[in-house]
Design a protein around this motif. Structure first.
Motif, short mmCIF file in Angstrom:
data_model
loop_
_atom_site.label_atom_id
_atom_site.label_comp_id
_atom_site.label_asym_id
_atom_site.label_seq_id
_atom_site.Cartn_x
_atom_site.Cartn_y
_atom_site.Cartn_z
N ASP A 26 -6.28 26.14 129.54
CA ASP A 26 -5.33 25.62 130.53
C ASP A 26 -4.34 26.70 130.97
N ALA A 27 -4.64 27.97 130.67
CA ALA A 27 -3.84 29.14 131.05
C ALA A 27 -2.53 29.23 130.29
N ASN A 28 -2.39 28.53 129.19
CA ASN A 28 -1.18 28.61 128.38
C ASN A 28 -1.36 29.56 127.22
N VAL A 29 -0.23 30.12 126.77
CA VAL A 29 -0.18 30.96 125.58
C VAL A 29 0.98 30.45 124.73
N GLU A 30 0.95 30.80 123.45
CA GLU A 30 2.09 30.48 122.61
C GLU A 30 3.03 31.67 122.65
N LEU A 31 4.24 31.42 123.10
CA LEU A 31 5.23 32.48 123.29
C LEU A 31 6.56 32.00 122.72
N SER A 91 -6.98 37.15 126.23
CA SER A 91 -5.63 37.25 125.68
C SER A 91 -4.81 38.22 126.52
N ILE A 92 -3.50 38.05 126.44
CA ILE A 92 -2.56 38.92 127.13
C ILE A 92 -1.52 39.38 126.12
N GLU A 93 -1.43 40.68 125.94
CA GLU A 93 -0.50 41.28 124.97
C GLU A 93 -0.66 40.65 123.58
N GLY A 94 -1.92 40.37 123.21
CA GLY A 94 -2.20 39.82 121.88
C GLY A 94 -2.03 38.31 121.77
N HIS A 95 -1.61 37.65 122.85
CA HIS A 95 -1.46 36.19 122.85
C HIS A 95 -2.73 35.56 123.41
N PRO A 96 -3.47 34.79 122.59
CA PRO A 96 -4.68 34.15 123.12
C PRO A 96 -4.35 33.20 124.28
N PHE A 116 0.60 31.72 130.94
CA PHE A 116 0.39 33.12 130.51
C PHE A 116 1.18 34.10 131.36
N GLU A 117 1.51 33.74 132.61
CA GLU A 117 2.28 34.62 133.48
C GLU A 117 3.67 34.92 132.90
N GLU A 118 4.14 34.02 132.03
CA GLU A 118 5.46 34.19 131.41
C GLU A 118 5.52 35.50 130.61
N VAL A 119 4.41 35.91 130.04
CA VAL A 119 4.37 37.17 129.29
C VAL A 119 4.70 38.33 130.23
N SER A 167 3.32 48.29 131.21
CA SER A 167 1.89 47.97 131.22
C SER A 167 1.65 46.66 130.50
N VAL A 168 0.58 45.99 130.89
CA VAL A 168 0.17 44.73 130.27
C VAL A 168 -1.27 44.90 129.80
N LYS A 169 -1.50 44.61 128.52
CA LYS A 169 -2.85 44.73 127.95
C LYS A 169 -3.52 43.37 127.96
N LEU A 170 -4.72 43.33 128.52
CA LEU A 170 -5.51 42.10 128.58
C LEU A 170 -6.84 42.31 127.87
#
Length: 164
Positions: A33-38, A24-29, A45-48, A57-60
């Motif tokens: 396919d490297a997608n997150v719900e945003l 997950s990135i910033e709490g987004h699983p 996921f790079e969109e985050v 900072s970015v938390k992973l």
């Protein structure tokens, strides 16, 4: 999502390792396919990270050696990436010597000269992927040949070829 490689001198260098699995990135699983719900939509996921600024900072959440852990990456703009973007409010860097114009390779320079030299484009595109910047921080190219006494007498043409 599996980390295949980490670019040296980038923000994640020393934080992520080849073989890590991003959960997950910033709490987004992160989906396989490297997608997150945003904001209610599926995005890469790079969109985050795109919503962040230099210095943020970015938390992973990751899986390393079958052990879950959380890592933090502090964002900064690695200098090699600056050639891949446009520069604004900056004077161009160049050296003019005897009618020969030398400039650092950059996106702005490539677009200004509309070069079709595939060797130059290849070098530009793989400058970071092949980590060429580690050995050559600046790629200097002969970008123009101006008509001067020394270039005309020697037969040097704009194409950079000798005419004899």
């Amino acid at each position: 999502m599996l980390v295949g490689s980490v670019v040296a001198s980038g923000p994640s260098d020393g934080v992520l390792k080849s073989g890590d699995v991003l959960l997950s990135i910033e709490g987004h699983p992160i989906a396989s396919d490297a997608n997150v719900e945003l904001d209610g939509e599926r995005s890469q996921f790079e969109e985050v990270v795109e919503h962040k600024f230099k210095g943020d900072s970015v938390k992973l959440d990751i899986l390393r050696d079958k052990q879950p852990m959380t890592v933090t990456i502090k964002l900064f703009k690695p200098w090699p990436y600056s050639i891949q973007g446009h520069s604004y409010d900056m004077r161009p860097r160049y050296v003019l010597y005897g009618g020969l114009l030398f400039q650092p390779l950059s996106l702005d320079m490539l677009e200004a000269y509309r070069t079709s030299d595939l060797r130059l484009r290849h070098f530009f595109e793989y400058f970071i992927l092949e980590q060429i910047y580690l050995d050559h921080p600046d790629v200097i190219v002969l970008s123009n040949i101006l008509p001067t006494r020394s270039t005309v007498i020697s037969g040097l043409t704009k194409a950079g070829l000798w005419m004899k």
